[in-house]
Design a protein around this motif. Sequence first.
Motif, PDB file in Angstrom:
ATOM      1  N   ASP A 216      -2.875   8.127  -5.427  1.00  0.00           N
ATOM      2  CA  ASP A 216      -3.746   7.018  -5.857  1.00  0.00           C
ATOM      3  C   ASP A 216      -3.733   5.919  -4.804  1.00  0.00           C
ATOM      4  N   GLN A 217      -4.848   5.680  -4.185  1.00  0.00           N
ATOM      5  CA  GLN A 217      -4.934   4.577  -3.216  1.00  0.00           C
ATOM      6  C   GLN A 217      -6.340   3.987  -3.279  1.00  0.00           C
TER       7      GLN A 217
ATOM      8  N   GLU B 148      -2.624   2.852   5.631  1.00  0.00           N
ATOM      9  CA  GLU B 148      -2.000   1.871   4.739  1.00  0.00           C
ATOM     10  C   GLU B 148      -1.261   0.802   5.546  1.00  0.00           C
TER      11      GLU B 148
ATOM     12  N   GLN C 298       2.793   1.261  -5.838  1.00  0.00           N
ATOM     13  CA  GLN C 298       1.737   1.004  -6.825  1.00  0.00           C
ATOM     14  C   GLN C 298       2.302   0.364  -8.094  1.00  0.00           C
TER      15      GLN C 298
ATOM     16  N   ARG D  38      -0.738  -1.952  -1.327  1.00  0.00           N
ATOM     17  CA  ARG D  38       0.363  -1.192  -1.923  1.00  0.00           C
ATOM     18  C   ARG D  38       0.335   0.253  -1.442  1.00  0.00           C
ATOM     19  N   LEU D  39       1.504   0.807  -1.260  1.00  0.00           N
ATOM     20  CA  LEU D  39       1.597   2.183  -0.759  1.00  0.00           C
ATOM     21  C   LEU D  39       1.367   3.168  -1.891  1.00  0.00           C
ATOM     22  N   ALA D  40       0.646   4.234  -1.588  1.00  0.00           N
ATOM     23  CA  ALA D  40       0.389   5.286  -2.571  1.00  0.00           C
ATOM     24  C   ALA D  40       1.595   6.205  -2.702  1.00  0.00           C
ATOM     25  N   ASP D  41       1.788   6.733  -3.892  1.00  0.00           N
ATOM     26  CA  ASP D  41       2.849   7.720  -4.147  1.00  0.00           C
ATOM     27  C   ASP D  41       2.408   9.090  -3.643  1.00  0.00           C
ATOM     28  N   GLN D  42       3.080   9.619  -2.649  1.00  0.00           N
ATOM     29  CA  GLN D  42       2.762  10.972  -2.171  1.00  0.00           C
ATOM     30  C   GLN D  42       4.049  11.631  -1.707  1.00  0.00           C
TER      31      GLN D  42
END
Lengths: 276, 276
Positions: B138-139, A152, A173, A135-139
């Motif tokens: 978050d990863q 990723e 996520q 799953r891709l992280a929130d950034q």
Amino acid sequence: MSQPTPVATTWVNGRVADNLPVTDRGLAYGDGLFETLRACRGTLPLQALHLARLQRGCAALRIPFEADLIAAELNNAAAIVGDGVVKLILSRGTGQRGYAMPADATPSRIISISPLPLYPSDRRDGVHLFACTTRLADQPLLAGIKHLNRLEQVLARSEWQDPAFAEGLVCDQQGAVVECTMSNLFARVAGQWVTPDLGRCGVQGVMREYLLAQLAERRQPARVARLSRDALYQADEVFCCNSLIGVWPVVRLDDQVWQVGGETRLLQSLAEQVYL
Amino acid sequence: MSQPTPVATTWVNGRVADNLPVTDRGLAYGDGLFETLRACRGTLPLQALHLARLQRGCAALRIPFEADLIAAELNNAAAIVGDGVVKLILSRGTGQRGYAMPADATPSRIISISPLPLYPSDRRDGVHLFACTTRLADQPLLAGIKHLNRLEQVLARSEWQDPAFAEGLVCDQQGAVVECTMSNLFARVAGQWVTPDLGRCGVQGVMREYLLAQLAERRQPARVARLSRDALYQADEVFCCNSLIGVWPVVRLDDQVWQVGGETRLLQSLAEQVYL
């Protein structure tokens, strides 16, 4: 008589070279950006959209953006490759150890040309998607731009080897649909195209931008919004796209099966016209 | 008579070299790991902890881990630099365009030596932290390991130039404390050390690991847990640490002021004994 395979050729900062100083921050920290452009008869039809995204990336990372120099080098590479791929890596340049951006860094430009990837031609009539668990992280600070921090995507793409899957679906996520590993996704929901909002993760693909503009021009604007996994399953048509592959209709994901619909064929045709 | 500045020296895959093929996936995607070790009289006192973290990173990224070869090359570099820094970059190696991990890639080992960074010596008596607004994503798949995707650290470190700030505090998307840009953080809360849990973001620093082991051995185990910004403000003592700087007591963050406490001095002494 068979043609010899074209050998990829590379330039670093305008000179033919195939290596880079190990002190480059592109290597040390992934501190840079890239673009992969399709060349067609020596030209780069979507160059303006690629350069616009690169400029947004440079602004986000505070890397100087030398538009004219980069455009000239890309055009030069396109003229040499003819029909093929032109890839640009633009890093912050060399630096000492440490995360601080050097005040005096000169960006590194690495341009390479290569043949078009040899995807099976039947992919334009439908592909199966693998459902990635990565799953891709929130950034939000890095979302949308095409930076060099791509672990990723590397992890997601490593989840399947079976060539029956042409691409892999990647979620965020919270489990909402974002994109595929190397392409963007559109779903036809209630008579309208929807493509996931990329404000927190994902790459704003140039073909996605092009198709969004085409749809807006035809007064059939797509919705850029959150797309749940359930909404995707219930969509009438689904496709993935990027500037190399054009439009691949999606005909299967998990147990869900789709037909290749007329609206998808229309956008596929628009994508193919770019490179006629 | 002034000494000439030592020149950094670099090896690529065991040979003296200062450049790398532009097709290396470390450059293309940040597809690799790094370690920065402090050499002391030609040895690497915390080498085992560095190699253990590197091994965890190799497992997470599925990069082959050649422990003996890497250890030998690190030791060779340490013997040459004497007192200084040995940095290793271990990338997946060269590959064609595309995220898929090449089946036959040979990892690239880039080792460089350099002098110890010249930090002001009064930092061991207290530093001011800058409060970064950059938040870590978050990863869980990449948390803890020292991979080459470091744009978040680059952005966080770029938020201040004022040398009055020695380090910057970085929080997660929910606002909890994670670490500093290049070091880990400990806070003394209710008579016990607390250091943030790094299961979703952050780098598990080697000095952090060392101090955690030392505290456990003394039957004063630290708590590895979520640490809110409020809890940090209310802590009795705070310090940041890494294997190059040892322990820097934190004496100021925003309007909060701390004294350098006895418990911090004890851990600082343990950190300094590593390199005696």
